[in-house]
Design an enzyme around this catalytic site. Structure first.
Site, PDB file in Angstrom:
ATOM      1  CG  HIS A  10      -0.403   0.112   2.528  1.00 51.46           C
ATOM      2  ND1 HIS A  10       0.434  -0.843   3.081  1.00 51.46           N
ATOM      3  CD2 HIS A  10      -0.511   1.071   3.487  1.00 51.46           C
ATOM      4  CE1 HIS A  10       0.787  -0.480   4.305  1.00 51.46           C
ATOM      5  NE2 HIS A  10       0.234   0.688   4.572  1.00 51.46           N
ATOM      6  CG  HIS A  52       0.119   4.432   4.719  1.00 48.90           C
ATOM      7  ND1 HIS A  52      -0.591   3.727   5.651  1.00 48.90           N
ATOM      8  CD2 HIS A  52      -0.711   5.428   4.292  1.00 48.90           C
ATOM      9  CE1 HIS A  52      -1.798   4.268   5.789  1.00 48.90           C
ATOM     10  NE2 HIS A  52      -1.893   5.290   4.971  1.00 48.90           N
ATOM     11  CG  ASP A  63       4.909   3.188   7.421  1.00 53.65           C
ATOM     12  OD1 ASP A  63       4.021   3.514   6.612  1.00 53.65           O
ATOM     13  OD2 ASP A  63       4.687   2.446   8.400  1.00 53.65           O
ATOM     14  CG  HIS A  85      -4.038   0.477   6.863  1.00 50.67           C
ATOM     15  ND1 HIS A  85      -3.886   1.020   8.116  1.00 50.67           N
ATOM     16  CD2 HIS A  85      -2.874   0.741   6.194  1.00 50.67           C
ATOM     17  CE1 HIS A  85      -2.681   1.577   8.198  1.00 50.67           C
ATOM     18  NE2 HIS A  85      -2.054   1.430   7.049  1.00 50.67           N
ATOM     19  CG  ASP A 134       0.486  -1.305   7.845  1.00 52.72           C
ATOM     20  OD1 ASP A 134       1.301  -2.192   8.159  1.00 52.72           O
ATOM     21  OD2 ASP A 134       0.801  -0.108   7.719  1.00 52.72           O
ATOM     22  CG  HIS A 147       3.798  -1.450  11.629  1.00 47.63           C
ATOM     23  ND1 HIS A 147       4.711  -0.414  11.688  1.00 47.63           N
ATOM     24  CD2 HIS A 147       3.027  -1.205  10.539  1.00 47.63           C
ATOM     25  CE1 HIS A 147       4.491   0.425  10.689  1.00 47.63           C
ATOM     26  NE2 HIS A 147       3.466  -0.024   9.970  1.00 47.63           N
TER      27      HIS A 147
END
Ligand SMILES: [Zn+2]
Length: 255
Positions: A56, A58, A60, A114, A133, A171
């Site tokens: 995705h 994002h 990070d 998300h 995520d 994560h």
């Protein structure tokens, strides 16, 4: 004919993953939080990066793409991204697509919630699920772009995968997730056992992944929103799964 998988830390609490095909020598990085630790892991193993599988948009998860592409000229596989935030994409994939990393096969599942573009990669033959995520160990991602019903549907898509599938998530949030889950299901014996295991792993400085999806089905309250014990744990006895899931996610946001 098996994949070798390496787990390491990127940024503060992102997991870096390398998936290596012993047959062809191909190696994929799941996402690219930052280039440094990924290049270090590649050098340590003597592997050459051939692919980045992006989950995705994002920052990070994509921050290392440009540097890795420059260093290795690897292929960048990514979801359809309406915001066009993901750089240097070579191949766009969607639900049901199967991509090859050398001779390894990865199936794409769309898991929006998300983010709207979020996808997971399933290596069925190697029993490995990279859920980023969407699904964490004993937790799930925050619902930023999608809706709660959408996120619940995405979790159900992952829950139907076999119990012996190993979950590799985005994560290292497991300790905080366990703490929250115990407020919902304090009497869940499998969750209590997982809490002890996680405490032991973290004390030893070890990652809490991978876990077995079968264990997540027993311990992850977000995957268990349709269990009466979870509904009761958030004072929603008899409520539907989406309502319970929404309450769980909102409570976790505030925890
Ligand atoms: Zn994210």
């Amino acid at each position: 004919m098996a994949a070798e998988i390496r787990v390491f830390t990127c940024l503060k609490d992102n997991f870096g993953y390398l998936v290596h095909d012993t047959e062809s020598g191909a190696t994929a990085s799941i996402d690219a939080p930052e280039a440094g630790p990924i290049l270090t892991a590649l050098a340590r193993e003597g592997w050459t990066l051939t692919d980045i599988l992006v989950t995705h948009h994002h920052a990070d998860h994509i921050g290392g793409i440009a540097e890795l592409k420059q260093a290795t000229n690897c292929r960048v596989v990514a979801p359809y991204d309406q915001g066009a935030a993901i750089p240097l994409v070579d191949l766009r994939v969607r639900q049901g697509d199967v991509i090859k990393v050398g001779e390894l096969l990865a199936r794409v599942l769309e898991t929006p919630g998300h983010t709207l573009d979020h996808i997971a990669y399933v290596f069925d033959d190697d029993k490995a699920l990279f859920a980023a995520d969407t699904l964490f160990s004993v937790g799930c991602g925050r619902v930023f772009e999608g809706t709660y019903p959408m996120m619940w549907e995405s979790l159900l898509k992952l829950r139907v995968l076999p119990d012996d599938m190993r979950l590799y998530c985005g994560h290292e949030y497991t300790a905080a997730n366990v703490k929250f889950a115990l407020t919902v299901e304090p009497g869940n014996a499998a969750l209590q056992a997982r809490a002890a295991e996680v405490a032991h792993l973290r004390t030893a400085g070890l990652p809490t992944v991978p876990t077995l999806l079968g264990d997540e089905k027993q311990t992850n309250v977000f995957l268990r929103a349709d269990e009466p014990s979870v509904a009761a744990g958030v004072r929603l006895k008899g409520a539907g799964a989406v309502e319970v899931f929404t309450e769980l996610r909102e409570r976790k946001n505030k925890s």
